[in-house]
Write a protein that holds these residues in place. Sequence first.
Motif, PDB file in Angstrom:
ATOM      1  N   VAL A   1       0.835  -1.202   0.000  1.00  0.00           N
ATOM      2  CA  VAL A   1       0.000   0.000   0.000  1.00  0.00           C
ATOM      3  C   VAL A   1       0.871   1.254   0.000  1.00  0.00           C
ATOM      4  O   VAL A   1       0.623   2.202  -0.747  1.00  0.00           O
ATOM      5  N   ASN A   2       1.897   1.261   0.815  1.00  0.00           N
ATOM      6  CA  ASN A   2       2.791   2.416   0.871  1.00  0.00           C
ATOM      7  C   ASN A   2       3.499   2.638  -0.463  1.00  0.00           C
ATOM      8  O   ASN A   2       3.689   3.781  -0.890  1.00  0.00           O
ATOM      9  N   SER A   3       3.858   1.561  -1.138  1.00  0.00           N
ATOM     10  CA  SER A   3       4.538   1.670  -2.442  1.00  0.00           C
ATOM     11  C   SER A   3       3.655   2.292  -3.513  1.00  0.00           C
ATOM     12  O   SER A   3       4.161   2.759  -4.537  1.00  0.00           O
ATOM     13  N   SER A   4       2.344   2.311  -3.293  1.00  0.00           N
ATOM     14  CA  SER A   4       1.444   2.921  -4.281  1.00  0.00           C
ATOM     15  C   SER A   4       1.672   4.419  -4.402  1.00  0.00           C
ATOM     16  O   SER A   4       1.337   5.019  -5.425  1.00  0.00           O
ATOM     17  N   GLY A   5       2.221   5.030  -3.360  1.00  0.00           N
ATOM     18  CA  GLY A   5       2.450   6.469  -3.377  1.00  0.00           C
ATOM     19  C   GLY A   5       1.186   7.295  -3.197  1.00  0.00           C
ATOM     20  O   GLY A   5       1.227   8.519  -3.325  1.00  0.00           O
ATOM     21  N   LEU A   6       0.083   6.656  -2.873  1.00  0.00           N
ATOM     22  CA  LEU A   6      -1.197   7.364  -2.748  1.00  0.00           C
ATOM     23  C   LEU A   6      -1.442   7.926  -1.355  1.00  0.00           C
ATOM     24  O   LEU A   6      -2.349   8.750  -1.181  1.00  0.00           O
ATOM     25  N   PHE A   7      -0.649   7.493  -0.362  1.00  0.00           N
ATOM     26  CA  PHE A   7      -0.943   7.838   1.020  1.00  0.00           C
ATOM     27  C   PHE A   7       0.340   8.196   1.771  1.00  0.00           C
ATOM     28  O   PHE A   7       1.424   7.766   1.397  1.00  0.00           O
ATOM     29  N   GLU A   8       0.172   8.929   2.867  1.00  0.00           N
ATOM     30  CA  GLU A   8       1.265   9.123   3.815  1.00  0.00           C
ATOM     31  C   GLU A   8       1.421   7.812   4.583  1.00  0.00           C
ATOM     32  O   GLU A   8       0.419   7.241   5.039  1.00  0.00           O
TER      33      GLU A   8
ATOM     34  N   ILE B   1     -10.741   4.296   1.334  1.00  0.00           N
ATOM     35  CA  ILE B   1      -9.855   5.439   1.195  1.00  0.00           C
ATOM     36  C   ILE B   1     -10.701   6.699   0.982  1.00  0.00           C
ATOM     37  O   ILE B   1     -11.862   6.612   0.590  1.00  0.00           O
ATOM     38  N   MET B   2     -10.096   7.866   1.241  1.00  0.00           N
ATOM     39  CA  MET B   2     -10.804   9.114   1.017  1.00  0.00           C
ATOM     40  C   MET B   2     -10.990   9.315  -0.476  1.00  0.00           C
ATOM     41  O   MET B   2     -10.108   8.992  -1.269  1.00  0.00           O
ATOM     42  N   GLN B   3     -12.142   9.821  -0.846  1.00  0.00           N
ATOM     43  CA  GLN B   3     -12.436  10.038  -2.259  1.00  0.00           C
ATOM     44  C   GLN B   3     -11.392  10.962  -2.876  1.00  0.00           C
ATOM     45  O   GLN B   3     -10.695  11.690  -2.184  1.00  0.00           O
ATOM     46  N   GLY B   4     -11.271  10.876  -4.189  1.00  0.00           N
ATOM     47  CA  GLY B   4     -10.352  11.764  -4.896  1.00  0.00           C
ATOM     48  C   GLY B   4      -9.328  11.045  -5.756  1.00  0.00           C
ATOM     49  O   GLY B   4      -8.671  11.672  -6.571  1.00  0.00           O
ATOM     50  N   ARG B   5      -9.193   9.740  -5.580  1.00  0.00           N
ATOM     51  CA  ARG B   5      -8.274   8.988  -6.452  1.00  0.00           C
ATOM     52  C   ARG B   5      -9.051   8.507  -7.668  1.00  0.00           C
ATOM     53  O   ARG B   5     -10.235   8.259  -7.613  1.00  0.00           O
ATOM     54  N   SER B   6      -8.349   8.341  -8.762  1.00  0.00           N
ATOM     55  CA  SER B   6      -8.988   7.898 -10.002  1.00  0.00           C
ATOM     56  C   SER B   6      -9.341   6.411  -9.924  1.00  0.00           C
ATOM     57  O   SER B   6      -8.807   5.671  -9.095  1.00  0.00           O
ATOM     58  N   VAL B   7     -10.214   5.986 -10.821  1.00  0.00           N
ATOM     59  CA  VAL B   7     -10.556   4.571 -10.925  1.00  0.00           C
ATOM     60  C   VAL B   7      -9.296   3.766 -11.224  1.00  0.00           C
ATOM     61  O   VAL B   7      -9.087   2.682 -10.667  1.00  0.00           O
ATOM     62  N   GLU B   8      -8.442   4.284 -12.075  1.00  0.00           N
ATOM     63  CA  GLU B   8      -7.202   3.584 -12.427  1.00  0.00           C
ATOM     64  C   GLU B   8      -6.299   3.424 -11.205  1.00  0.00           C
ATOM     65  O   GLU B   8      -5.678   2.368 -11.021  1.00  0.00           O
ATOM     66  N   GLN B   9      -6.202   4.457 -10.368  1.00  0.00           N
ATOM     67  CA  GLN B   9      -5.380   4.362  -9.159  1.00  0.00           C
ATOM     68  C   GLN B   9      -5.947   3.326  -8.185  1.00  0.00           C
ATOM     69  O   GLN B   9      -5.194   2.545  -7.605  1.00  0.00           O
TER      70      GLN B   9
ATOM     71  N   ALA C   1      -7.885   0.767  -8.964  1.00  0.00           N
ATOM     72  CA  ALA C   1      -7.718  -0.560  -9.564  1.00  0.00           C
ATOM     73  C   ALA C   1      -6.272  -1.049  -9.411  1.00  0.00           C
ATOM     74  O   ALA C   1      -6.036  -2.227  -9.111  1.00  0.00           O
ATOM     75  N   ALA C   2      -5.323  -0.161  -9.606  1.00  0.00           N
ATOM     76  CA  ALA C   2      -3.906  -0.527  -9.452  1.00  0.00           C
ATOM     77  C   ALA C   2      -3.605  -0.912  -8.009  1.00  0.00           C
ATOM     78  O   ALA C   2      -2.826  -1.843  -7.750  1.00  0.00           O
ATOM     79  N   LEU C   3      -4.234  -0.234  -7.060  1.00  0.00           N
ATOM     80  CA  LEU C   3      -4.044  -0.561  -5.647  1.00  0.00           C
ATOM     81  C   LEU C   3      -4.609  -1.946  -5.345  1.00  0.00           C
ATOM     82  O   LEU C   3      -3.946  -2.757  -4.676  1.00  0.00           O
ATOM     83  N   SER C   4      -5.797  -2.248  -5.846  1.00  0.00           N
ATOM     84  CA  SER C   4      -6.368  -3.590  -5.664  1.00  0.00           C
ATOM     85  C   SER C   4      -5.441  -4.651  -6.244  1.00  0.00           C
ATOM     86  O   SER C   4      -5.190  -5.683  -5.618  1.00  0.00           O
ATOM     87  N   LYS C   5      -4.933  -4.395  -7.439  1.00  0.00           N
ATOM     88  CA  LYS C   5      -4.037  -5.356  -8.090  1.00  0.00           C
ATOM     89  C   LYS C   5      -2.756  -5.540  -7.281  1.00  0.00           C
ATOM     90  O   LYS C   5      -2.271  -6.673  -7.133  1.00  0.00           O
ATOM     91  N   ALA C   6      -2.206  -4.464  -6.742  1.00  0.00           N
ATOM     92  CA  ALA C   6      -0.979  -4.564  -5.948  1.00  0.00           C
ATOM     93  C   ALA C   6      -1.211  -5.394  -4.691  1.00  0.00           C
ATOM     94  O   ALA C   6      -0.359  -6.210  -4.301  1.00  0.00           O
ATOM     95  N   ILE C   7      -2.363  -5.217  -4.068  1.00  0.00           N
ATOM     96  CA  ILE C   7      -2.699  -5.979  -2.861  1.00  0.00           C
ATOM     97  C   ILE C   7      -2.833  -7.457  -3.192  1.00  0.00           C
ATOM     98  O   ILE C   7      -2.253  -8.318  -2.523  1.00  0.00           O
ATOM     99  N   VAL C   8      -3.588  -7.768  -4.238  1.00  0.00           N
ATOM    100  CA  VAL C   8      -3.773  -9.173  -4.621  1.00  0.00           C
ATOM    101  C   VAL C   8      -2.446  -9.793  -5.043  1.00  0.00           C
ATOM    102  O   VAL C   8      -2.141 -10.939  -4.694  1.00  0.00           O
ATOM    103  N   SER C   9      -1.624  -9.050  -5.763  1.00  0.00           N
ATOM    104  CA  SER C   9      -0.317  -9.570  -6.196  1.00  0.00           C
ATOM    105  C   SER C   9       0.570  -9.898  -5.002  1.00  0.00           C
ATOM    106  O   SER C   9       1.228 -10.951  -4.973  1.00  0.00           O
ATOM    107  N   GLU C  10       0.582  -9.030  -4.008  1.00  0.00           N
ATOM    108  CA  GLU C  10       1.396  -9.270  -2.814  1.00  0.00           C
ATOM    109  C   GLU C  10       0.917 -10.512  -2.065  1.00  0.00           C
ATOM    110  O   GLU C  10       1.708 -11.359  -1.660  1.00  0.00           O
ATOM    111  N   LEU C  11      -0.402 -10.628  -1.915  1.00  0.00           N
ATOM    112  CA  LEU C  11      -0.949 -11.792  -1.208  1.00  0.00           C
ATOM    113  C   LEU C  11      -0.757 -13.075  -2.012  1.00  0.00           C
ATOM    114  O   LEU C  11      -0.490 -14.139  -1.434  1.00  0.00           O
ATOM    115  N   ALA C  12      -0.867 -13.002  -3.333  1.00  0.00           N
ATOM    116  CA  ALA C  12      -0.647 -14.185  -4.175  1.00  0.00           C
ATOM    117  C   ALA C  12       0.801 -14.661  -4.072  1.00  0.00           C
ATOM    118  O   ALA C  12       1.070 -15.867  -4.119  1.00  0.00           O
TER     119      ALA C  12
END
Length: 114
Positions: free
Chosen positions: A29-36, A66-74, A76-87
């Motif tokens: 999640v931190n690697s996404s760069g979307l959050f402090e 998460i707080m609103q304001g991120r794009s659908v693409e962001q 979706a990429a976060l969901s993919k990163a989470i699933v990839s890490e768990l996989a």
Amino acid sequence: MPHFVVDCSQGILQVHDEESIIARLHRAVNSSGLFEESDIKIRVRPFGIYATGGGREDFIHTFGWIMQGRSVEQRAALSKAIVSELAEMFPRLPRIAANIAEFEQATYFNRAMM
């Protein structure tokens, strides 16, 4: 904010414990760069009683808010990163999923805002 809650079957904790799951998801999640980094909150909720597809197969599903304001693409990429890490952590587990929902800023309130 943001909050990530990992619902999972209790059996997966025989492969990796809660602390290692939290640490790996925090990193993803931190690697996404979307959050402090200091704002990221992750919890694991294992279930001993559950049903999957009418049976009883191990699973992991991560719910993110998460707080609103991120794009659908962001998101979706976060969901993919989470699933990839768990996989990567659970290579033999077929039931791994994540979804990201948004808090509406107009209705969100916390103690620090008092």
